[in-house]
Write an enzyme that holds these catalytic residues in place. Sequence first.
Site, PDB file in Angstrom:
ATOM      1  N   CYS A  88       3.327  39.871 -11.125  1.00  0.00           N
ATOM      2  CA  CYS A  88       2.262  39.420 -10.212  1.00  0.00           C
ATOM      3  C   CYS A  88       2.770  38.347  -9.264  1.00  0.00           C
ATOM      4  O   CYS A  88       2.399  38.319  -8.090  1.00  0.00           O
ATOM      5  CB  CYS A  88       1.088  38.832 -11.003  1.00  0.00           C
TER       6      CYS A  88
HETATM    7  C1  BEZ Z   1       3.381  40.650 -15.053  1.00  0.00           C
HETATM    8  O1  BEZ Z   1       2.877  40.513 -13.940  1.00  0.00           O
HETATM    9  O2  BEZ Z   1       4.597  40.608 -15.217  1.00  0.00           O
HETATM   10  C2  BEZ Z   1       2.491  40.861 -16.261  1.00  0.00           C
HETATM   11  C3  BEZ Z   1       1.149  41.171 -16.113  1.00  0.00           C
HETATM   12  C4  BEZ Z   1       0.345  41.341 -17.218  1.00  0.00           C
HETATM   13  C5  BEZ Z   1       0.859  41.188 -18.487  1.00  0.00           C
HETATM   14  C6  BEZ Z   1       2.209  40.870 -18.627  1.00  0.00           C
HETATM   15  C7  BEZ Z   1       3.028  40.694 -17.521  1.00  0.00           C
END
Ligand code: BEZ
Length: 262
Positions: A88
Amino acid sequence: MASLFTLACPRSLTTLTSSIRPAARPATSTFLRRAFATVVDEQPRLRLGSIAPNFQAKTTQGDIDFHSWLGGKWAILFSHPADFTPVCTTELGAFAKMKGEFDKRGVKMIGLSANDLSSHGRWIQDINETSNTDLQFPIIADADRKVAYIYDMVDAQDVTNKDDKGIAFTIRSVFVIDPQKKIRLTMMYPASTGRNTTEVLRVIDSLQTGDGKGVTTPIDWIPGDDVIVPPSVSTEDARKKFGEVREVKPYLRFTNVGEVTH
Ligand code: BEZ
């Protein structure tokens, strides 16, 4: 029988979703609802052409009423599972860097992540630092997943995509919304896969070119490439409108409308 969604979500979220479901989905007989109940239709279903549901929310740029915020412009609404997560963080950094390109096309940008405003504020500092950018669009604070629910973004299939209370995060969704508030494109990505900002822009270019010129766009089209004369337009009319038309098959005809200037 409990659905996967119910199993994946603790009582707090299922209570939330049951309480808002009647207003958010069309009336259906109990028999039909039971007969067709699946994991997928636990949340309201949004289709291409649906009016983007309205909501009120807190964002990093103040409280909004979504339809008022849209203000008759094109917009993208994109969701993120959670603040301070690696994929994200890279995605928001990339969207922040592309804001000038979205602005040129008259497209407003709004993100959403399933955390509160104070968390978003601290996360934006990290995004700016790690992507060397200055994030300038609002991010919705959707810690209770109310917006995620009405946009069918609560993850119903990945039981690892959940917060420390076990509540399902959102999936990575993109909604392109047109000036009539219609949903023109949806993309849904799993938590494990970051999106492609160039593809989001490319689709907006295709939609705006298609709306403006009455054409469609072929595989891998980018602005400036040949476009397709749709079957509803005769070759004769297409030549009057566009000039040269290349007929590969009677149903496959190309022309060029140039690059739409922004
Ligand atoms: C990420 O953006 O890397 C992520 C999103 C949700 C859970 C774990 C990681």
